[in-house]
Design a protein around this motif. Structure first.
Motif, PDB file in Angstrom:
ATOM      1  N   LYS A 585       0.768  -1.500  -0.309  1.00  0.00           N
ATOM      2  CA  LYS A 585      -0.285   0.218   0.188  1.00  0.00           C
ATOM      3  C   LYS A 585       0.658   1.588   0.080  1.00  0.00           C
ATOM      4  CE  LYS A 585      -3.522   2.470   2.392  1.00  0.00           C
ATOM      5  NZ  LYS A 585      -3.421   3.540   2.214  1.00  0.00           N
ATOM      6  N   GLY A 588       3.406   1.832  -3.239  1.00  0.00           N
ATOM      7  CA  GLY A 588       1.604   2.007  -4.532  1.00  0.00           C
ATOM      8  C   GLY A 588       1.543   3.718  -4.027  1.00  0.00           C
ATOM      9  N   GLU A 589       1.283   4.244  -3.006  1.00  0.00           N
ATOM     10  CA  GLU A 589       1.000   5.311  -3.457  1.00  0.00           C
ATOM     11  C   GLU A 589       2.290   6.581  -4.149  1.00  0.00           C
ATOM     12  OE1 GLU A 589       0.160   5.971   0.856  1.00  0.00           O
ATOM     13  OE2 GLU A 589      -2.155   5.195   1.139  1.00  0.00           O
ATOM     14  N   PHE A 592       2.784   5.820  -7.828  1.00  0.00           N
ATOM     15  CA  PHE A 592       1.551   5.973  -8.357  1.00  0.00           C
ATOM     16  C   PHE A 592       0.761   7.435  -7.674  1.00  0.00           C
ATOM     17  CE2 PHE A 592       2.123   1.651  -8.708  1.00  0.00           C
ATOM     18  CZ  PHE A 592       2.766   1.452 -10.308  1.00  0.00           C
ATOM     19  N   ASP A 593       1.065   7.889  -6.399  1.00  0.00           N
ATOM     20  CA  ASP A 593       0.825   9.177  -6.098  1.00  0.00           C
ATOM     21  C   ASP A 593       1.681   9.997  -6.455  1.00  0.00           C
ATOM     22  OD1 ASP A 593      -1.699   8.091  -6.093  1.00  0.00           O
ATOM     23  OD2 ASP A 593      -1.912   7.436  -3.825  1.00  0.00           O
ATOM     24  N   GLY A 600      -0.138   2.168 -13.128  1.00  0.00           N
ATOM     25  CA  GLY A 600      -1.134   1.554 -11.820  1.00  0.00           C
ATOM     26  C   GLY A 600      -1.755   1.505 -12.474  1.00  0.00           C
ATOM     27  N   LYS A 601      -2.411  -0.182 -10.772  1.00  0.00           N
ATOM     28  CA  LYS A 601      -3.778  -0.406 -11.496  1.00  0.00           C
ATOM     29  C   LYS A 601      -4.446  -0.229 -10.102  1.00  0.00           C
ATOM     30  CE  LYS A 601      -2.795  -2.227 -15.594  1.00  0.00           C
ATOM     31  NZ  LYS A 601      -2.737  -3.824 -16.235  1.00  0.00           N
ATOM     32  N   GLN A 602      -5.155   0.185  -9.868  1.00  0.00           N
ATOM     33  CA  GLN A 602      -5.883   0.096  -8.797  1.00  0.00           C
ATOM     34  C   GLN A 602      -7.305  -0.842  -8.142  1.00  0.00           C
ATOM     35  OE1 GLN A 602      -7.061   4.647  -8.301  1.00  0.00           O
ATOM     36  NE2 GLN A 602      -6.233   4.145  -6.103  1.00  0.00           N
ATOM     37  N   TYR A 608      -3.031  -0.090  -4.533  1.00  0.00           N
ATOM     38  CA  TYR A 608      -2.494  -0.339  -5.828  1.00  0.00           C
ATOM     39  C   TYR A 608      -1.591  -1.533  -6.049  1.00  0.00           C
ATOM     40  CZ  TYR A 608      -2.805   4.533  -7.662  1.00  0.00           C
ATOM     41  OH  TYR A 608      -3.020   5.884  -7.775  1.00  0.00           O
ATOM     42  N   SER A 609      -1.384  -2.205  -6.923  1.00  0.00           N
ATOM     43  CA  SER A 609      -0.677  -3.813  -7.825  1.00  0.00           C
ATOM     44  C   SER A 609       0.911  -2.766  -7.260  1.00  0.00           C
ATOM     45  CB  SER A 609      -1.362  -4.150  -8.828  1.00  0.00           C
ATOM     46  OG  SER A 609      -0.284  -5.167  -9.159  1.00  0.00           O
ATOM     47  N   THR A 610       1.466  -3.885  -6.640  1.00  0.00           N
ATOM     48  CA  THR A 610       3.020  -3.601  -6.470  1.00  0.00           C
ATOM     49  C   THR A 610       3.568  -5.033  -7.041  1.00  0.00           C
ATOM     50  OG1 THR A 610       3.279  -3.672  -4.648  1.00  0.00           O
ATOM     51  CG2 THR A 610       2.553  -1.313  -5.540  1.00  0.00           C
ATOM     52  N   VAL A 614       4.442  -6.052 -11.782  1.00  0.00           N
ATOM     53  CA  VAL A 614       4.104  -4.335 -12.066  1.00  0.00           C
ATOM     54  C   VAL A 614       5.355  -3.881 -11.819  1.00  0.00           C
ATOM     55  CG1 VAL A 614       3.522  -2.022 -10.909  1.00  0.00           C
ATOM     56  CG2 VAL A 614       1.984  -4.288 -11.688  1.00  0.00           C
TER      57      VAL A 614
END
Length: 931
Positions: A585, A588-589, A592-593, A600-602, A608-610, A614
């Motif tokens: 989590k 991913g932030e 991608f954020d 990034g795919k949620q 997000y998938s990590t 990916v």
């Protein structure tokens, strides 16, 4: 004159072993209806004997006859050369119980049945032939075995029983290029790969015959080897003279085999109709029974009634737990053992204190002989009330364990009683620790696996629901869960008895459901030769275990921790803030954020998938942070899974690590290793390879690794019939360089390593149905370029595309694919649409290739124990295409020679591959040194 034999007499000597193997391979598998006993070879053997008797009444009928058998695998030749017959395949599991039945059949036909310990059947045949010839009689050897052709002449001839063709001196000369008197010399030079007779390297039958024809005999040839003009041939004979002489001793038949009978015992006698009909009826050979009855004017006995579960259309009564009994004393156990011995088959299950077969204690044994005929023998239950105070007092109503096991041992080791289990390897190991080696065995889990690999799991509860419509008592109903959970030893005996006996009855019913389905589904051979024989082989490996260096692992753990800390600092610097790189989590932030990276795919939770895919894609685009996280993850996994965990698996009694192999774990036949998993140790990274340094040999021993070279590519070349690949493998050419040359039009000499690397990635990737996207990720090149490589590959090797298309078409039509060795692999989802269909298609393409590779190493493992039985060596591990052994330092070369011969010959005789199997070997104080 030999007493009882002389001029005018005619002796027939039947090569019994040849009859058996010919019958076994010529006929489809057959089992006795009443109990599933394999009888195909016995049926063929009996029909051949009957034909022999029917055809033997002419003017040239024998006056004496005998069927000659090999007594055992080890003979005096093994003392001369320990590797003699070392690469012979292990006896098929379904053929093993048929050998004593063929002896019984011979006696039932009233023909002399002869074997002598320490000597081969050929030596007995040679001795009897020489004695009969010296007595002035005639001999006909009924066999086509080339090793017996040295005996032909002077009143001795051979008869091929299949072709009906006589073999005399002219036929011997046609085959060997010399007369019978010089056959041994030719064989000594040419050697024999089947019997592992070394001979002279590079000299075959034709060359050997020319040399013997020129120099007269072997000793003269060796004495005058310096005169030979061809340098290589001259050098071979000089350097290998002693080996050639040993080879002659191996192929020379012994005409002085000690025999404890006279020729009068070989006189022709008519079969006794009653004894013969009784045997044929017990074997359930109805057609032959009727023929024999008609021939002797006797009445055929009524056939035995089929067991209720196997009678056509019969349904078994529902499982009723109230019918089960508890065996509490010797008298009751003796009654059950007598019933088991009479029926010849029993389902068995053990209850223990845990799942680790090397440390779990035996609590009880359940037995089942039929519907509702199940019982539980408690052996290690403790008094629940007393145990609250830690006394460990035995519960009342149990036999002493030692006495119970003493009574069980003869039946569980009786070759005439089939033992059935569900995942019987577990029970086998538990009982082996108590000195009981169960044999023969059947496994309902493996029966299901042979029939339905890939369709579903093969656990007993699932099989009971799927095929019996029955829900088994869940274990949690007895032992509870969580903090309140108790051990099985604390369960009340009556409740434990219902649970355990039910397991045995379910196993019995599953066996009666699955066993008859093998032949109609054409998987009998796969089960009998690839699944069932693996149980004792793997059990022995698991019980042997492997040593590890715990201190080395501790040092590696500390080093990994320090390196991970450094990576964390680097990761935090790249992210611009501190966070937990182990948190998907948070990662991913950041990616991608905060950093705004693409891709990034949620998911449904918004996170997000990590996944590794990916992060690899992001790393391939040149982003450092995901690349460093991948490095951190790899170290974290190595540390937690191996360097920290492996020492916790050391058995306190043996001081070794004992993994457990799952035979039915992967649908393609590959083995799975658990507790601990020793098959997935990474070898592509330096850190992963270093973990193998912790696997070490005992003092005075070495670890030896033998690994198939590019086996799946070799199988692909064979099954897809690719001429260029087959030729390259035959000639030992660098297959990846050859592929690159074919694809890109560049010469092999001086090839750019990068071009070869791309060809290698495609060679291995195509086996797994790799896409342009996957190849682009592996090579870190644009997807369009990767797809162009794949397109070019199929243009250069159109046979691969044809193989793929035909395999997928077969899978869609049949719902399964088969390996070269008959393994059936289900292909669920192959006829669906969407992403699932793509995965099913790739799996269907790969399954016959990976499955055949798995089958080959299984065949090698099954044959290995016998091949290395005379060496101070133990097979310890199997890792995909690799076998690891522990061997005394002085026997390393002998082990490598014996094991390599078995592995490289593992496909034969079931399948003749168009390419050679090549095995690479290494040895050292650790696994890392050996491989």
């Amino acid at each position: 004159m030999v007493e009882g034999f002389g001029k005018g007499h005619h002796l027939h000597l039947i090569d019994g072993s040849a009859f058996i193997f010919r019958a076994y391979h010529a006929l489809p598998p057959l089992t006795r209806r009443s109990d599933g006993l394999p009888i195909g070879a016995v049926a063929g053997f009996c029909n051949m004997l009957w034909k022999y008797i029917q055809d033997g009444n002419g003017s040239d009928a024998p006056t004496h006859a005998a069927v000659i058998f090999d007594h055992s695998a080890k003979t005096f030749r093994n003392d001369i050369y320990p590797l003699y017959k070392a690469n012979r395949p292990e006896l098929p599991e379904d053929l093993r119980p048929q050998f004593p039945l063929t002896r019984e059949a011979t006696r039932a036909f009233n023909i002399a049945c002869i074997e002598t310990e320490g000597y081969e059947a050929d030596d007995i045949i040679a001795t009897l032939s020489c004695q009969a010839r010296e007595a002035g009689g005639r001999v006909t050897i009924i066999s086509s075995d080339k090793d017996l052709m040295q005996l032909v002449g002077g009143g001795v001839e051979m008869l091929d029983p299949i072709k009906g063709k006589a073999i005399g001196p002219d036929e011997v000369r046609e085959k060997f290029g010399v007369g019978p008197e010089r056959v041994v010399d030719v064989q000594a030079l040419a050697g024999d790969s089947v019997d592992n007779v070394p001979g002279a390297p590079g000299i075959g039958i034709k060359t050997a015959a020319q040399l013997i024809g020129e120099y007269g005999d072997l000793e003269t040839l060796l004495a005058r080897a310096e005169e030979i003009r061809q340098p290589k041939r001259r050098q071979t004979l000089i350097e290998n003279a002693e080996q050639i002489r040993i080879s002659k001793r191996l192929v020379q038949l012994d005409c002085a085999t000690p025999l404890d009978f006279g020729f009068d015992t070989l006189s022709i006698r008519e079969p006794e109709p009653g004894a013969l009909l009784d045997f044929l009826t017990r074997m359930e050979f109805r057609t032959l029974t009727n023929r024999v009855a008609e021939r002797f004017g006797a009445e055929a006995p009524p056939p035995p009634e089929a067991a209720p579960a196997q009678a056509e259309g019969a349904e078994l009564p529902a499982i009723e737990r109230s019918l089960y009994t508890i065996i509490r004393d010797e008298e009751a156990l003796a009654e059950w053992l007598a019933e088991i011995a009479e029926k010849g088959v029993v389902a068995i299950d053990t209850e223990t204190t845990g799942l680790d077969e090397m440390q779990a204690e035996l609590v009880g044994v359940s037995l089942c002989t039929g519907p509702g005929r199940a019982a539980y023998l408690p052996l290690g239950h403790v008094d629940g009330a007393a145990d609250l105070f830690g006394s460990g007092a035995r519960a009342a109503g149990q036999m002493p364990m030692a006495r119970a096991l003493e009574m069980l041992k003869p039946v569980l080791e009786d070759a005439a009683v089939l033992k059935i289990g569900q995942n019987i390897k577990y029970d086998w190991k538990i009982l082996a620790r108590h000195g009981i080696r169960m044999a023969p065995i059947d496994d309902t889990m493996l029966l299901s696996y042979a029939l339905n690999a890939g369709a579903h799991n093969h656990g007993m509860d699932e099989l009971a629901r799927e095929y019996l419509g029955h829900d088994c008592v869940p274990i949690k109903a007895l032992i509870g869960s969580g903090k309140a959970q108790i051990g099985f030893a604390q369960v009340a005996i009556d409740k434990a008895g219902e649970y355990a006996a039910e397991d045995a009855e379910v196993t019995w019913r599953l066996w009666h459901h699955f066993r008859p389905k093998l032949a109609p589904n054409r998987v009998t051979t796969a089960y009998e030769r690839l699944e069932r024989p693996m149980v004792p082989v793997l059990a022995a490996m698991e019980m042997a275990g492997v040593r590890i260096d715990a201190e080395h692992l501790k040092r590696m753990s500390n080093a990994f921790a320090q390196k991970m800390a450094g990576l964390e600092d680097e990761i935090h610097g790249l992210a611009g803030e501190s966070f937990n790189p182990g948190s998907p989590k948070q990662l991913g932030e950041i990616l991608f954020d905060k950093m705004g990276l693409t891709g990034g795919k949620q998911g449904k939770t918004g996170a997000y998938s990590t996944s590794a895919d990916v992060l690899e894609d992001l790393a391939a685009e040149g982003h450092d942070l995901p690349a460093r996280v991948l490095d951190w993850r790899q170290l974290s996994k190595l540390k937690s899974t191996y360097t920290d965990a492996l020492p916790t698996f050391v058995n306190p009694e043996t001081g070794r690590v004992h993994t457990s192999y799952s035979i039915a774990g992967a649908q393609t036949g590959r083995l799975a290793s658990t507790d601990p998993n020793l098959q997935n140790i990474p070898v592509r990274t330096e850190e992963g390879r270093r973990i193998r340094e912790a696997f070490i040999a005992a003092p005075g021993m070495r670890l030896v690794s033998l690994d198939y070279s590019q086996i799946e590519l070799r199988i692909l070349a064979h099954v897809a019939a690719i001429p260029a690949l087959k030729q390259a493998f035959r000639e030992g050419i660098d297959i990846h360089a050859m592929t690159a040359s074919q694809m890109f039009g560049v010469p092999v000499e001086g090839m750019d390593p990068m071009i070869r690397r791309r060809a290698k990635a495609i060679n291995f990737g195509v086996i797994y149905g790799i896409s342009g996207f996957g190849l682009a990720r592996n090579l870190r090149i644009p997807r369009s370029e990767a797809q162009a490589f794949i397109d070019t590959y199929f243009e250069r090797f159109p046979e691969i595309r044809a193989y793929m298309d035909s395999t997928v078409a077969d899978a869609k039509e049949n719902g399964f694919v088969r390996t070269l060795f008959g393994r059936r692999i289900m292909t669920p989802g192959i006829n669906q649409s969407g992403p699932a269909a793509g995965g099913a298609r790739r799996a269907a393409i790969n399954a016959p290739i990976q499955g055949a590779a798995a089958d080959i190493i299984r065949r090698a493992m099954i044959r290995m124990p016998e091949a290395i039985s005379g060496l101070p060596a133990t097979m310890l591990l199997q890792v995909h295409d690799e076998l690891v052994f522990e061997v005394e330092e002085g026997a390393v070369d002998d082990l490598i020679a014996a094991a390599r011969a078995v592995m490289e010959g593992a496909a034969d005789p079931a399948v003749h591959l168009d390419v050679p199997l090549v095995v690479e070997a290494g040895q050292g104080a650790s696994w890392a040194e050996a491989h």
